[in-house]
Write a protein that holds these residues in place. Structure first.
Motif, short mmCIF file in Angstrom:
data_model
loop_
_atom_site.label_atom_id
_atom_site.label_comp_id
_atom_site.label_asym_id
_atom_site.label_seq_id
_atom_site.Cartn_x
_atom_site.Cartn_y
_atom_site.Cartn_z
N TYR A 131 2.37 1.71 0.90
CA TYR A 131 2.97 0.54 0.27
C TYR A 131 1.88 -0.45 -0.13
CZ TYR A 131 7.65 2.11 1.38
OH TYR A 131 8.82 2.82 1.45
N TYR A 132 1.97 -0.94 -1.36
CA TYR A 132 0.98 -1.85 -1.92
C TYR A 132 1.64 -3.12 -2.42
CZ TYR A 132 -1.78 2.47 -2.41
OH TYR A 132 -2.45 3.65 -2.19
N CYS A 133 0.96 -4.25 -2.27
CA CYS A 133 1.40 -5.44 -2.97
C CYS A 133 0.50 -5.63 -4.19
CB CYS A 133 1.46 -6.67 -2.09
SG CYS A 133 -0.05 -7.07 -1.21
N ASN A 134 1.03 -6.36 -5.16
CA ASN A 134 0.40 -6.43 -6.48
C ASN A 134 0.57 -7.79 -7.12
OD1 ASN A 134 1.50 -6.11 -9.60
ND2 ASN A 134 -0.52 -5.19 -9.26
N TRP A 135 -0.51 -8.26 -7.77
CA TRP A 135 -0.48 -9.43 -8.64
C TRP A 135 -1.33 -9.12 -9.86
CZ3 TRP A 135 -4.38 -12.95 -10.19
CH2 TRP A 135 -3.89 -14.05 -10.93
N HIS A 136 -0.71 -9.06 -10.99
CA HIS A 136 -1.40 -8.71 -12.24
C HIS A 136 -2.16 -7.40 -12.04
CE1 HIS A 136 -0.38 -12.38 -14.51
NE2 HIS A 136 -0.36 -12.93 -13.29
N GLU A 137 -3.46 -7.39 -12.27
CA GLU A 137 -4.21 -6.13 -12.15
C GLU A 137 -4.78 -5.94 -10.75
OE1 GLU A 137 -5.16 -8.80 -13.81
OE2 GLU A 137 -7.36 -8.98 -13.95
N TYR A 138 -4.42 -6.83 -9.84
CA TYR A 138 -4.98 -6.77 -8.49
C TYR A 138 -4.01 -6.08 -7.52
CZ TYR A 138 -8.32 -10.10 -10.33
OH TYR A 138 -9.29 -10.70 -11.08
N TRP A 139 -4.60 -5.24 -6.68
CA TRP A 139 -3.84 -4.49 -5.68
C TRP A 139 -4.46 -4.64 -4.31
CZ3 TRP A 139 0.47 -1.70 -7.28
CH2 TRP A 139 0.62 -1.53 -8.65
N GLY A 140 -3.62 -4.58 -3.30
CA GLY A 140 -4.15 -4.49 -1.95
C GLY A 140 -4.61 -3.08 -1.65
N GLN A 141 -5.07 -2.88 -0.41
CA GLN A 141 -5.57 -1.57 -0.01
C GLN A 141 -4.45 -0.63 0.41
OE1 GLN A 141 -5.41 -4.13 1.98
NE2 GLN A 141 -4.63 -3.31 3.92
N LEU A 180 -5.55 -9.26 -1.90
CA LEU A 180 -4.24 -9.01 -1.33
C LEU A 180 -4.44 -8.05 -0.17
CD1 LEU A 180 -3.93 -8.78 -4.75
CD2 LEU A 180 -1.56 -9.04 -4.06
N VAL A 181 -3.92 -8.42 0.99
CA VAL A 181 -4.12 -7.62 2.20
C VAL A 181 -2.78 -7.32 2.84
CG1 VAL A 181 -5.23 -7.49 4.45
CG2 VAL A 181 -6.40 -8.65 2.56
N GLU A 182 -2.42 -6.05 2.84
CA GLU A 182 -1.16 -5.62 3.44
C GLU A 182 -1.36 -5.26 4.91
OE1 GLU A 182 -1.31 -3.67 -0.77
OE2 GLU A 182 -2.65 -3.94 0.96
N SER A 183 -0.29 -5.38 5.66
CA SER A 183 -0.27 -4.94 7.05
C SER A 183 1.17 -4.68 7.46
CB SER A 183 -0.89 -5.99 7.97
OG SER A 183 -0.16 -7.20 7.93
N GLY A 184 1.32 -4.04 8.63
CA GLY A 184 2.66 -3.85 9.17
C GLY A 184 3.20 -2.44 9.08
N GLY A 185 2.47 -1.56 8.44
CA GLY A 185 2.93 -0.18 8.34
C GLY A 185 2.86 0.53 9.68
N GLY A 186 3.40 1.74 9.71
CA GLY A 186 3.37 2.52 10.93
C GLY A 186 4.30 3.71 10.87
N LEU A 187 4.50 4.31 12.03
CA LEU A 187 5.39 5.46 12.15
C LEU A 187 6.70 5.00 12.78
CD1 LEU A 187 5.95 8.54 12.17
CD2 LEU A 187 4.81 8.60 14.41
N VAL A 188 7.80 5.35 12.17
CA VAL A 188 9.10 4.93 12.67
C VAL A 188 10.10 6.07 12.46
CG1 VAL A 188 9.78 3.88 10.46
CG2 VAL A 188 10.79 3.05 12.60
N GLN A 189 11.10 6.14 13.32
CA GLN A 189 12.14 7.15 13.16
C GLN A 189 13.12 6.74 12.07
OE1 GLN A 189 13.89 7.83 17.06
NE2 GLN A 189 12.47 9.52 17.43
N ALA A 190 13.76 7.72 11.49
CA ALA A 190 14.79 7.44 10.49
C ALA A 190 15.82 6.49 11.08
CB ALA A 190 15.44 8.73 10.04
N GLY A 191 16.22 5.53 10.27
CA GLY A 191 17.16 4.51 10.73
C GLY A 191 16.50 3.27 11.29
N GLY A 192 15.20 3.35 11.51
CA GLY A 192 14.47 2.23 12.06
C GLY A 192 14.08 1.20 11.01
#
Length: 111
Positions: free
Chosen positions: A93-103, A4-16
Motif C-alpha cells: 500500500y502506497y500513499c501519493n501526492w502528485h508525482e510523489y510516492w511513499g516507500q 511520504l512515509v507509510e506505516s502500519g502494515g503487517g500480517l492479519v487473518q481474513a476478517g481482521g
C-alpha cells in the motif's frame, strides 16, 4: 523536499483490521488531497482511496464499506482504516501526492 512515509502494515487473518498511516512533509498538507494506492504481486498498481483538503473521501468499489480514509492536519497524517480484510487485499500500500510516492507498506491477509 516532499516525503511520504507509510506505516502500519503487517500480517492479519481474513476478517481482521489494520490501520495504515501516511506522514507527509514538504508540502502545505492541510490544503492538499492525498491518495492511497496498492499493488498486488503480478498486478498493476491500483487506486484505493482519496481524501481531499476538506476531508471529502472517495473509495474504490472493491473496498467501499470496509475501508475508510481520514486525515489529521495537525499531524500531517492520512490514515487508511481497513476492516473486514480479505486475502485479495494483500498488496503493498502506497500513499501519493502528485508525482510523489511513499516507500509502501506491506499488507498480507491470510485465509
Amino acid at each position: 523536499q516532499v516525503q511520504l512515509v507509510e506505516s502500519g502494515g503487517g500480517l492479519v487473518q481474513a476478517g481482521g483490521s489494520l490501520r495504515l498511516s501516511c506522514v507527509v512533509s514538504g508540502i502545505m498538507f492541510s490544503t492538499n488531497a492525498i491518495g492511497w494506492y496498492r499493488q498486488a504481486p503480478g498486478k498493476q498498481r491500483e487506486w484505493v482511496a482519496v481524501i481531499t483538503s476538506i476531508s471529502r473521501t472517495n473509495l474504490a468499489d472493491s473496498v467501499k464499506g470496509r475501508f475508510t480514509v481520514s486525515r489529521d492536519n495537525a499531524k500531517s497524517t492520512v490514515y487508511l482504516q481497513m476492516n473486514s480484510l480479505k486475502p485479495e487485499d494483500t498488496a503493498v500500500y502506497y500513499c501519493n501526492w502528485h508525482e510523489y510516492w511513499g516507500q509502501g507498506t506491506q499488507v498480507t491477509v491470510s485465509s
